[in-house]
Scaffold this motif. Structure first.
Motif, PDB file in Angstrom:
ATOM      1  N   VAL A 159       0.835  -1.206   0.000  1.00 33.97           N
ATOM      2  CA  VAL A 159       0.000   0.000   0.000  1.00 33.97           C
ATOM      3  C   VAL A 159       0.869   1.256   0.000  1.00 33.97           C
ATOM      4  O   VAL A 159       0.571   2.237  -0.681  1.00 33.97           O
ATOM      5  N   ALA A 160       1.977   1.219   0.730  1.00 42.15           N
ATOM      6  CA  ALA A 160       2.868   2.383   0.817  1.00 42.15           C
ATOM      7  C   ALA A 160       3.482   2.754  -0.531  1.00 42.15           C
ATOM      8  O   ALA A 160       3.950   3.885  -0.713  1.00 42.15           O
ATOM      9  N   LEU A 170      -6.574   4.581   3.768  1.00 43.99           N
ATOM     10  CA  LEU A 170      -6.713   4.254   5.186  1.00 43.99           C
ATOM     11  C   LEU A 170      -6.244   2.836   5.504  1.00 43.99           C
ATOM     12  O   LEU A 170      -5.998   2.515   6.664  1.00 43.99           O
ATOM     13  N   THR A 171      -6.110   2.014   4.481  1.00 43.09           N
ATOM     14  CA  THR A 171      -5.610   0.653   4.680  1.00 43.09           C
ATOM     15  C   THR A 171      -4.164   0.713   5.173  1.00 43.09           C
ATOM     16  O   THR A 171      -3.405   1.602   4.783  1.00 43.09           O
ATOM     17  N   ASP A 172      -3.788  -0.238   6.023  1.00 37.37           N
ATOM     18  CA  ASP A 172      -2.429  -0.299   6.583  1.00 37.37           C
ATOM     19  C   ASP A 172      -1.382  -0.194   5.473  1.00 37.37           C
ATOM     20  O   ASP A 172      -1.415  -0.939   4.495  1.00 37.37           O
ATOM     21  N   LYS A 173      -0.446   0.735   5.632  1.00 35.20           N
ATOM     22  CA  LYS A 173       0.570   0.992   4.604  1.00 35.20           C
ATOM     23  C   LYS A 173       1.473  -0.215   4.354  1.00 35.20           C
ATOM     24  O   LYS A 173       2.034  -0.363   3.268  1.00 35.20           O
ATOM     25  N   ALA A 174       1.625  -1.075   5.353  1.00 34.78           N
ATOM     26  CA  ALA A 174       2.507  -2.237   5.197  1.00 34.78           C
ATOM     27  C   ALA A 174       1.810  -3.413   4.518  1.00 34.78           C
ATOM     28  O   ALA A 174       2.461  -4.417   4.200  1.00 34.78           O
ATOM     29  N   ARG A 175       0.534  -3.287   4.272  1.00 35.42           N
ATOM     30  CA  ARG A 175      -0.223  -4.398   3.694  1.00 35.42           C
ATOM     31  C   ARG A 175       0.208  -4.667   2.251  1.00 35.42           C
ATOM     32  O   ARG A 175       0.381  -3.751   1.450  1.00 35.42           O
ATOM     33  N   THR A 176       0.370  -5.938   1.935  1.00 34.97           N
ATOM     34  CA  THR A 176       0.734  -6.343   0.579  1.00 34.97           C
ATOM     35  C   THR A 176      -0.500  -6.333  -0.314  1.00 34.97           C
ATOM     36  O   THR A 176      -1.561  -6.815   0.078  1.00 34.97           O
ATOM     37  N   ILE A 177      -0.334  -5.794  -1.518  1.00 31.93           N
ATOM     38  CA  ILE A 177      -1.435  -5.789  -2.480  1.00 31.93           C
ATOM     39  C   ILE A 177      -1.292  -6.962  -3.445  1.00 31.93           C
ATOM     40  O   ILE A 177      -2.231  -7.719  -3.682  1.00 31.93           O
TER      41      ILE A 177
END
Length: 229
Positions: A159-160, A170-177
């Motif tokens: 996400v970052a 708003l989704t966690d920046k560390a989350r993998t897409i």
């Protein structure tokens, strides 16, 4: 964000029997809420609603909702409920909005391109299929495009890594897409040697068992001689 016009009627009753009859007649139950106003139970035409969603390119559609003879009211399609088996729409939520205030919505992710790692045998794995964003109603996108063309095996987009301009994620920046996993290698296991029952090793003779016969000695009893008186 496309705007469309949709007519609705106020619904007097509630419950499963009422909503079942509505659906059989081609209407769908709906609810309108938000802006600190009392929620309204509504009926909308099922075909009109389906066309509206298709025209808007998704479920985050900005609608000019006309309830009865009232003036159009700006609302957002907040939630669409589908039947678990047929996937048909069974209920819809409308949210009253202020065009000058941000709203929070879930936006689907669309994968663009073919990853370099996939061309080399890797497997593309989509981890997040939608992202939560905050923005003004007129800035809500139909989807978020994620280009995976440059991804190699073991690479990932988080996400970052996204730059979405006016959208606040708003989704966690560390989350993998999305990520490219290495190909799965299947190892062949050699079949175990089958033991052959009763097999004789070449060059070896089977040993015969030795039988020992023991003769029993017979004892002869001598007859007793009678004693003379």
């Amino acid at each position: 964000m496309k705007e469309t016009l949709l007519e609705a009627e106020e619904r007097a009753g509630s419950g499963k029997s009422v909503t079942r009859k509505l659906r059989m007649s081609g209407m769908l139950p709906a609810v309108l809420y938000g802006m600190e106003k009392k929620p309204q139970m509504l009926n909308v035409n099922g075909r009109d609603l389906t066309r509206l969603l298709h025209a808007g390119g998704g479920e985050n559609v900005l609608v000019d909702l006309v309830v009865g003879k009232a003036n159009p009211e700006k609302v957002l399609v907040k939630e669409v409920q589908h039947h678990p088996v047929t996937s048909k729409i069974v209920h819809i939520d409308f949210l009253r909005i202020d065009l000058t205030k941000k709203v929070t919505v879930m936006v689907p992710v669309h994968i663009v391109g073919t990853a370099e790692g996939v061309k080399g045998g890797g497997v593309l794995e989509v981890v997040s299929r939608e992202l939560e964003v905050s923005c003004l109603p007129m800035d809500i996108p139909t989807h978020i495009a994620v280009d995976v063309t440059a991804l190699k095996i073991n690479d990932a987009i988080h996400v970052a890594d996204l730059q979405l301009g006016k959208l606040e994620i708003l989704t966690d920046k560390a989350r993998t897409i999305v990520t490219v996993q290495p190909p799965t290698v299947i190892k062949e296991v050699a079949p175990a040697a089958e033991a052959v029952e009763g097999a004789v090793v070449e060059g070896e003779a089977a040993a015969e068992p030795e039988v020992i016969t023991e003769k029993k000695k017979e004892k002869e009893e001598e007859p007793e001689k009678g004693k003379k008186k």
